[in-house]
Design an enzyme around this catalytic site. Sequence first.
Site, PDB file in Angstrom:
ATOM      1  N   HIS A 122      -1.698   5.658  20.328  1.00 34.94           N
ATOM      2  CA  HIS A 122      -1.813   6.721  19.333  1.00 34.94           C
ATOM      3  C   HIS A 122      -2.778   6.316  18.224  1.00 34.94           C
ATOM      4  CE1 HIS A 122       1.759   8.160  21.373  1.00 34.94           C
ATOM      5  NE2 HIS A 122       1.722   9.270  20.673  1.00 34.94           N
ATOM      6  N   ASP A 176      -3.402   6.681  42.309  1.00 31.29           N
ATOM      7  CA  ASP A 176      -2.518   7.321  43.284  1.00 31.29           C
ATOM      8  C   ASP A 176      -2.339   8.806  43.008  1.00 31.29           C
ATOM      9  OD1 ASP A 176      -1.208   6.057  40.976  1.00 31.29           O
ATOM     10  OD2 ASP A 176       0.643   6.979  41.758  1.00 31.29           O
ATOM     11  N   SER A 481      -1.340   9.005 -27.097  1.00 35.28           N
ATOM     12  CA  SER A 481      -0.185   8.144 -27.373  1.00 35.28           C
ATOM     13  C   SER A 481      -0.349   7.385 -28.687  1.00 35.28           C
ATOM     14  CB  SER A 481       0.023   7.154 -26.221  1.00 35.28           C
ATOM     15  OG  SER A 481      -1.109   6.307 -26.086  1.00 35.28           O
ATOM     16  N   SER A 484      -5.659   4.043 -29.898  1.00 35.26           N
ATOM     17  CA  SER A 484      -6.797   3.731 -30.771  1.00 35.26           C
ATOM     18  C   SER A 484      -6.348   3.558 -32.223  1.00 35.26           C
ATOM     19  CB  SER A 484      -7.855   4.836 -30.682  1.00 35.26           C
ATOM     20  OG  SER A 484      -8.387   4.913 -29.379  1.00 35.26           O
ATOM     21  N   SER A 551      -6.534   3.326 -19.084  1.00 34.59           N
ATOM     22  CA  SER A 551      -6.417   2.380 -17.949  1.00 34.59           C
ATOM     23  C   SER A 551      -5.185   2.706 -17.115  1.00 34.59           C
ATOM     24  CB  SER A 551      -6.385   0.928 -18.433  1.00 34.59           C
ATOM     25  OG  SER A 551      -5.470   0.724 -19.472  1.00 34.59           O
TER      26      SER A 551
END
Length: 640
Positions: A122, A176, A481, A484, A551
């Site tokens: 597979h 076969d 948040s 800086s 980040s």
Amino acid sequence: MTEQTTDAIYKTDSLIAEDIDAYLETHQHKSMLRFITCGSVDDGKSTLIGRLLYDSKMIFEDQLEALSNDSKKVGTQGQDIDFALLVDGLAAEREQGITIDVAYRFFNTEKRKFIVADCPGHEQYTRNMVTGASSADLAVVMIDARKGVLVQTRRHSYLCHLIGIKNIVLAVNKMDLVDYSQDVFDQIVADYAAFAEEIGIESFTAMPISGFKGDNITTAPSANTPWYDGPSLVEHLESVEVLADVAVDKPFRMPVQWVNRPNLDFRGFSGLIATGSIKPGDAVRALPSGKTSTVKSIVTFDGELDEAVAGQSVTITLNDEIDCSRGDVLCVADNPPETADQFEATLVWLNDEDMHVGRGYWLKLGTQTVSATVQQPKYRVDVNTMDELAAKTLSLNDIGVAEVYSDKPLVFEAYEQNRTLGGFILIDKITNATVAAGMLNFSLRRSQNVHWQATDITREHHANMKNQTPRVLWFTGLSGSGKSTIANEVEKKLSLMNRHTFLLDGDNVRHGLNKDLGFTEADRIENIRRVGEVARLMTDAGLIVLTAFISPFRAERQMVRSMLEDAEFIEIFVDTPLEVAEERDVKGLYKKARSGELKNFTGIDSPYEPPLNPEITVNTVEMTPEEAADHIIKQILPLK
């Protein structure tokens, strides 16, 4: 019991013991062939291996009885045995009638020992097939005579060629079921030959077989194929050249796995000899240091050797005390391999998650482990057409060519020349999952032309002049948040303490250094990589560096951490709930992201991975920026 009878018994026992010793001696020195069976789903790979085990008398009576019972359960009638059940060991494999994992089996004949790997057909399990092929000397590419050459036949053949398997057997199975038609066989061989030439397979051996009926497996020719005059599969397997025999004729190479030092009087270097041979007195070189010495002795568990060759695990002692450790390579002194840190490589991507361009992965090559990044692929290969297609990344089962950069020089040889020093894997640094298998093609010229220039004024001298220990205070958190703002407060407080600092802010850096980068995942990774390099240079100058970047990915934060000296990277998680950050939305970015005007925005349509074990956490719901700054200053003291 008469004396004559007793003597006869002793003589008989002695002869039996001699026969056993002779038998063991013969089998101990047989060569070993490793091979795989591969191809598309339900081409009969497991059945073929089961037949080989059965015909070579490698099945015990109780196993045979259990196999017969299992065969009846899955629908095989009469005296017929479902040989695939010998290999398909997982319950899911038996239930579905497919191979999922790589199954390794051992058998032997009068001439040779064999280890065969049954690889799944597979596409989903291509990664398992690559694992099985990585150590094989030969590949049996199976084709169902009713179906001909399929996509997975092409994929597996191409992978075998990439991995460097020179011996290819094209086994046209289930003859076969097509009345042993020569026309069917000839057409399949012609189709495969055209494809093989296209991908660079120089030769292959084609044979018509029936794994179920046993035609042309152990004896040839079968009465059902009077038009075929070639060898049986086993006859061919017994006669092909083994990879280890070829490796002996190459220059000596031994990756050092372990420095063996049981006491103060003994120091040896242990490893598996990859290529070549070595004798006491031979001159050797340790790479990457380049230090030379001569071999004092070759030690094994059974005693010292006069010579060791490829495929043997030994401990080598030297006449000089040179610096050599795990990951180094011992080689012949006058013909060493290359060292470089930038390469072109062929990659087979094995992970469900796409490759991240520029992300740091662990690269393992032999006993060497380094951090490495992969650049945007030059192209990926369409296995159906062999076209080289443009690609921005690689996805599961993709095969592509890309440049790979390592953070330290690697001792290597082109994979075509040396599998051990040319084949590698990539490992995700966060999950420890193997994400790719790779083959080094060559080193980039620029890696040989650019050298590190030593300077007299060290980073320690820079730090001492400033009376401080360099650090990187890495602020991470959602947009809004307060990263800086808090970083700015921390820098002001450090300035009042007469500390030498520099603040790298995410927005400010994108005005210059990273002006060319957008906000795709690949661009975010490159953004952090560049900032990490700048931060590292600044710590070399003795500075305390503050960075305020979203980040969002743990892997990139870990990448920057790995660039720096121990304890220099301090991860500060500015923990602010998304709803709070969105309420602030000082720049109006969340509003644009919610309306669809701003794509790839962290927290909305791009993920944020919070730190798992940050050095410092500040909660801006509970703290003012100034309180958060005071908390951070306390945590990083003393600064010298």
